[in-house]
Design an enzyme around this catalytic site. Structure first.
Site, PDB file in Angstrom:
ATOM      1  N   ARG A  68      11.694  -5.109   5.024  1.00  0.00           N
ATOM      2  CA  ARG A  68      11.330  -3.699   4.761  1.00  0.00           C
ATOM      3  C   ARG A  68      12.301  -2.756   5.471  1.00  0.00           C
ATOM      4  O   ARG A  68      12.566  -2.903   6.660  1.00  0.00           O
ATOM      5  CB  ARG A  68       9.901  -3.446   5.249  1.00  0.00           C
ATOM      6  CG  ARG A  68       9.511  -1.972   5.210  1.00  0.00           C
ATOM      7  CD  ARG A  68       8.021  -1.769   5.146  1.00  0.00           C
ATOM      8  NE  ARG A  68       7.298  -2.204   6.338  1.00  0.00           N
ATOM      9  CZ  ARG A  68       5.969  -2.174   6.442  1.00  0.00           C
ATOM     10  NH1 ARG A  68       5.225  -1.745   5.424  1.00  0.00           N
ATOM     11  NH2 ARG A  68       5.371  -2.583   7.541  1.00  0.00           N
TER      12      ARG A  68
ATOM     13  N   ARG B 153      -9.853   0.037   8.877  1.00  0.00           N
ATOM     14  CA  ARG B 153      -9.344  -1.302   9.167  1.00  0.00           C
ATOM     15  C   ARG B 153     -10.334  -2.115   9.988  1.00  0.00           C
ATOM     16  O   ARG B 153     -10.061  -3.278  10.310  1.00  0.00           O
ATOM     17  CB  ARG B 153      -8.031  -1.185   9.943  1.00  0.00           C
ATOM     18  CG  ARG B 153      -6.789  -1.287   9.072  1.00  0.00           C
ATOM     19  CD  ARG B 153      -5.632  -1.594   9.998  1.00  0.00           C
ATOM     20  NE  ARG B 153      -4.417  -1.962   9.375  1.00  0.00           N
ATOM     21  CZ  ARG B 153      -3.399  -1.146   9.115  1.00  0.00           C
ATOM     22  NH1 ARG B 153      -3.507   0.134   9.334  1.00  0.00           N
ATOM     23  NH2 ARG B 153      -2.275  -1.605   8.627  1.00  0.00           N
TER      24      ARG B 153
ATOM     25  N   ARG C 273      11.081  -1.007  10.947  1.00  0.00           N
ATOM     26  CA  ARG C 273       9.992  -0.688  11.872  1.00  0.00           C
ATOM     27  C   ARG C 273       9.974  -1.669  13.030  1.00  0.00           C
ATOM     28  O   ARG C 273      10.152  -2.867  12.835  1.00  0.00           O
ATOM     29  CB  ARG C 273       8.652  -0.722  11.121  1.00  0.00           C
ATOM     30  CG  ARG C 273       8.312   0.595  10.477  1.00  0.00           C
ATOM     31  CD  ARG C 273       7.120   0.509   9.575  1.00  0.00           C
ATOM     32  NE  ARG C 273       5.943  -0.129  10.166  1.00  0.00           N
ATOM     33  CZ  ARG C 273       4.754  -0.176   9.575  1.00  0.00           C
ATOM     34  NH1 ARG C 273       4.582   0.404   8.395  1.00  0.00           N
ATOM     35  NH2 ARG C 273       3.748  -0.771  10.157  1.00  0.00           N
TER      36      ARG C 273
ATOM     37  N   ARG D 172      -0.249  -9.020  13.723  1.00  0.00           N
ATOM     38  CA  ARG D 172      -0.829  -8.003  12.827  1.00  0.00           C
ATOM     39  C   ARG D 172      -1.583  -8.663  11.682  1.00  0.00           C
ATOM     40  O   ARG D 172      -2.667  -8.224  11.312  1.00  0.00           O
ATOM     41  CB  ARG D 172       0.287  -7.104  12.252  1.00  0.00           C
ATOM     42  CG  ARG D 172       0.790  -6.092  13.271  1.00  0.00           C
ATOM     43  CD  ARG D 172       2.084  -5.451  12.814  1.00  0.00           C
ATOM     44  NE  ARG D 172       1.949  -4.718  11.586  1.00  0.00           N
ATOM     45  CZ  ARG D 172       2.929  -4.509  10.718  1.00  0.00           C
ATOM     46  NH1 ARG D 172       4.129  -4.996  10.949  1.00  0.00           N
ATOM     47  NH2 ARG D 172       2.711  -3.807   9.638  1.00  0.00           N
TER      48      ARG D 172
ATOM     49  N   LYS E 234       0.829  -1.216   0.000  1.00  0.00           N
ATOM     50  CA  LYS E 234       0.000   0.000   0.000  1.00  0.00           C
ATOM     51  C   LYS E 234       0.860   1.262   0.000  1.00  0.00           C
ATOM     52  O   LYS E 234       0.652   2.157  -0.810  1.00  0.00           O
ATOM     53  CB  LYS E 234      -0.931   0.024   1.225  1.00  0.00           C
ATOM     54  CG  LYS E 234      -1.902  -1.140   1.293  1.00  0.00           C
ATOM     55  CD  LYS E 234      -2.805  -1.053   2.508  1.00  0.00           C
ATOM     56  CE  LYS E 234      -2.078  -1.124   3.833  1.00  0.00           C
ATOM     57  NZ  LYS E 234      -1.429  -2.425   4.094  1.00  0.00           N
TER      58      LYS E 234
END
Ligand code: ADP
Ligand code: AMP
Length: 213
Positions: free
Chosen positions: A128, A89, A157, A168, A13
């Protein structure tokens, strides 16, 4: 254009949002980015958000709906349009967004739904890396920064640790389906194949958005 971009954590996203914003000049509203900025500034809201984000849980709807409503009410949105990323969400957030848009006299033009095989997401999230100075997102293997980059200029992160990622994904898979159905019923959803190169995902999105304009 007033848009949503949806998909599981790691679907791409943020990566695609950066390209959409550059090419279609809409305002990018990422609730995850807003929470990370509040955490970095150690505001009261940031500290509250951190207690949920660190566990891989969702920040309570009331808080999240409030920050989105405040942002959507700002003057630039009416002119530029928006791309909401990471919101809604929960189905309650989707209903709150419907109300907020109605109050502001705005409506959605489309929902970009990036579909990926959940099995690839752990690999995407664990690799990431984010450029400290610009906030730009890369991947150590799939989308490395150009040339010989200095690792110290990038961070990972906190919530991309495998233990947190699992929670998550469970939370987002459980909550996500009714939201997509809510927008499908309104004929707004455009499914995009996310298991392909970043540039090919963007080409598919570009086709959809060019037809929407
Ligand atoms: P999201 O915002 O949906 O959580 P990101 O855009 O941050 O996802 O992407 C997660 C990670 O996967 C990043 O490291 C990014 O560089 C990488 N990535 C994004 N799209 C692709 C893709 N199509 N193929 C491979 N890796 C990707
Ligand atoms: P993201 O950057 O979109 O992956 O979001 C990072 C984290 O911020 C999520 O795992 C949640 O804890 C929190 N968050 C972001 N957006 C929302 C939202 N719409 N509702 C609740 N929590 C959110």
């Amino acid at each position: 254009m007033n848009l949503l971009i949806m998909g599981l954590p790691g679907a791409g996203k943020g990566t695609q949002a950066a390209k959409i914003v550059e090419n279609f000049q809409v305002a990018h509203i990422s609730t995850g980015d807003m929470f990370r900025a509040a955490m970095a500034n150690q505001t009261e809201m940031g500290q509250l958000a951190k207690s949920y984000i660190d566990k891989g849980e969702l920040v309570p709807d009331q808080v999240t709906n409030g920050i989105v409503k405040e942002r959507l009410a700002q003057a630039d949105i009416r002119e530029a349009g928006f791309l909401l990323d990471g919101y809604p969400r929960t189905i309650e957030q989707a209903h709150a967004l419907d109300e907020t848009l109605k109050e502001l006299g705005l409506s959605l033009d489309g929902v970009i739904n990036i579909q990926v095989d959940p099995a690839c997401l752990l690999e995407r999230l664990s690799g990431r890396i984010i450029h400290k100075e610009t906030g730009e997102t890369f991947h150590k293997v799939f989308n490395p920064p150009a040339g010989d980059y200095n690792e110290a200029d990038y961070y990972q992160r906190e919530d991309d640790k495998p233990e947190t990622v699992k929670r998550r994904l469970d939370v987002n898979i459980a909550q996500g389906q009714p939201i997509i159905e809510h927008y499908r019923a309104q004929g707004l959803v455009h499914d995009i194949e996310g298991n392909q190169d970043i540039k090919d995902v963007f080409a598919a999105i570009q086709t959809v958005l060019t037809n929407l304009k």
